[in-house]
Enzyme design. Structure first.
Site, PDB file in Angstrom:
ATOM      1  CD  GLU A  43      -1.754  -2.407   1.394  1.00  0.00           C
ATOM      2  OE1 GLU A  43      -2.601  -3.291   1.179  1.00  0.00           O
ATOM      3  OE2 GLU A  43      -0.607  -2.654   1.850  1.00  0.00           O
ATOM      4  CG  HIS A 112     -10.198  -7.132   7.534  1.00  0.00           C
ATOM      5  ND1 HIS A 112     -10.302  -8.253   6.746  1.00  0.00           N
ATOM      6  CD2 HIS A 112      -8.882  -6.826   7.550  1.00  0.00           C
ATOM      7  CE1 HIS A 112      -9.099  -8.621   6.318  1.00  0.00           C
ATOM      8  NE2 HIS A 112      -8.226  -7.754   6.807  1.00  0.00           N
TER       9      HIS A 112
END
Length: 307
Positions: A43, A112
């Site tokens: 990322e 998450h």
């Protein structure tokens, strides 16, 4: 992407797989692998690549497969994405969109189930918007792509299955404008993203009990649309904020401060804010549900404020 060949998409599995929630399905076949670029699981690297692409004239859309993963790119988003226009003395603009699924899903676990709006709201130079319907998802996305500023677009994992008839003709939504969802007289309820639906569910109960709530989807998390919000506060004189963000340092805390600074003389009661619990989101479904605001809590809060 048809309209502007500078627009490109990059992220994990955005290409031939079509994205983890199929948001980019079919785009790789139509526009090719360079404009819909599958990246490694890195990322920090591909967000930096997107920022560099924006500096050189492209209009990249960077997808975080899950918004929680973008914590790994926090340095790029903060020090480069938000600040390069200033630190370069205006030599560069950063027309980038950073988007992806976030929020509390159904038993996705703590890592998450992040709500990163609280992390990113203090970064100077970045706009933040949260979509809640198919109509405003399309309109806000198009507006973000065309903006000269870096925009973070928050999508919610539990709203991808919503369906709505949207216009065939061209439209965009204002990135800095709230949406009046339900006009009312007794209390202003400010919310965004998935909590819009919890609020509207509660509103049905409140109407049956004789209350007339005004519901506003703030949509723009940074900056706030204080014009729309202020007009509502001046009318109802009571404010309830409902968010899925964490209570400490969340959007609700910033919104409470902004209303108190600008409209405190119009308030007949203290602002009340319903937020998620300050705990890691549990995996167990019953515990997960307990950590976020439910419609019954909204009804109770309105009854207390309108006494």
């Amino acid at each position: 992407m048809d309209r502007d060949n500078r627009v490109c998409v990059m992220g994990e599995d955005v290409g031939h797989y079509g994205g983890s929630y199929k948001v980019t399905r079919g785009l790789a076949d139509k526009f090719g692998d360079l404009r819909v670029l599958d990246t490694p699981i890195a990322e920090n690297a591909f967000t930096g690549m997107g920022i560099g692409a924006a500096m050189t004239g492209l209009r990249p859309i960077v997808e975080g497969m899950n918004m929680g993963f973008l914590l790994l790119a926090f340095n790029q988003i903060s020090n480069n994405c938000g600040m390069l226009h200033y630190t370069s003395g205006g030599q560069f603009t950063i027309p980038i969109v950073i988007r992806g699924p976030g929020g509390v899903g159904r038993q996705l676990g703590a890592e998450h189930s992040q709500r990163l709006e609280s992390y990113f709201q203090s970064i100077p130079g970045i706009q933040m918007v949260a979509c809640s319907t198919p109509y405003n998802a399309k309109g806000l996305m198009k507006a973000a792509i065309r903006s000269e500023n870096p925009v973070i677009l928050f999508e919610h994992v539990l709203l991808y299955n919503l369906k709505e008839r949207i216009p065939d003709e061209e439209y965009i939504c204002n990135l800095e404008e709230a949406e009046m969802v339900r006009p009312g007289e007794h209390i202003t309820i400010l919310t965004y993203s998935r909590m819009r639906y919890h609020v509207m569910q509660a509103a049905k109960t409140l109407v049956n009990k004789g209350y007339d709530p005004e519901v506003i989807d703030i949509r723009s998390l940074k900056p706030f649309d204080l014009h729309t919000i202020g007009n509502s506060v001046k009318k109802t004189h009571r404010v309830l904020i409902v968010e899925e963000c964490m209570r400490t340092g969340g959007i609700g805390a910033s919104l409470t401060a902004a209303i108190n600074e600008n409209f405190i003389d119009y308030l007949d009661a203290p602002i009340m804010c319903l937020s998620s619990q300050d705990v890691p989101t549990p995996y167990a479904g019953t515990l997960e549900e307990f950590t976020i605001v439910q419609p019954a809590q909204i009804v109770t809060a309105v009854e207390q404020l309108c006494q």
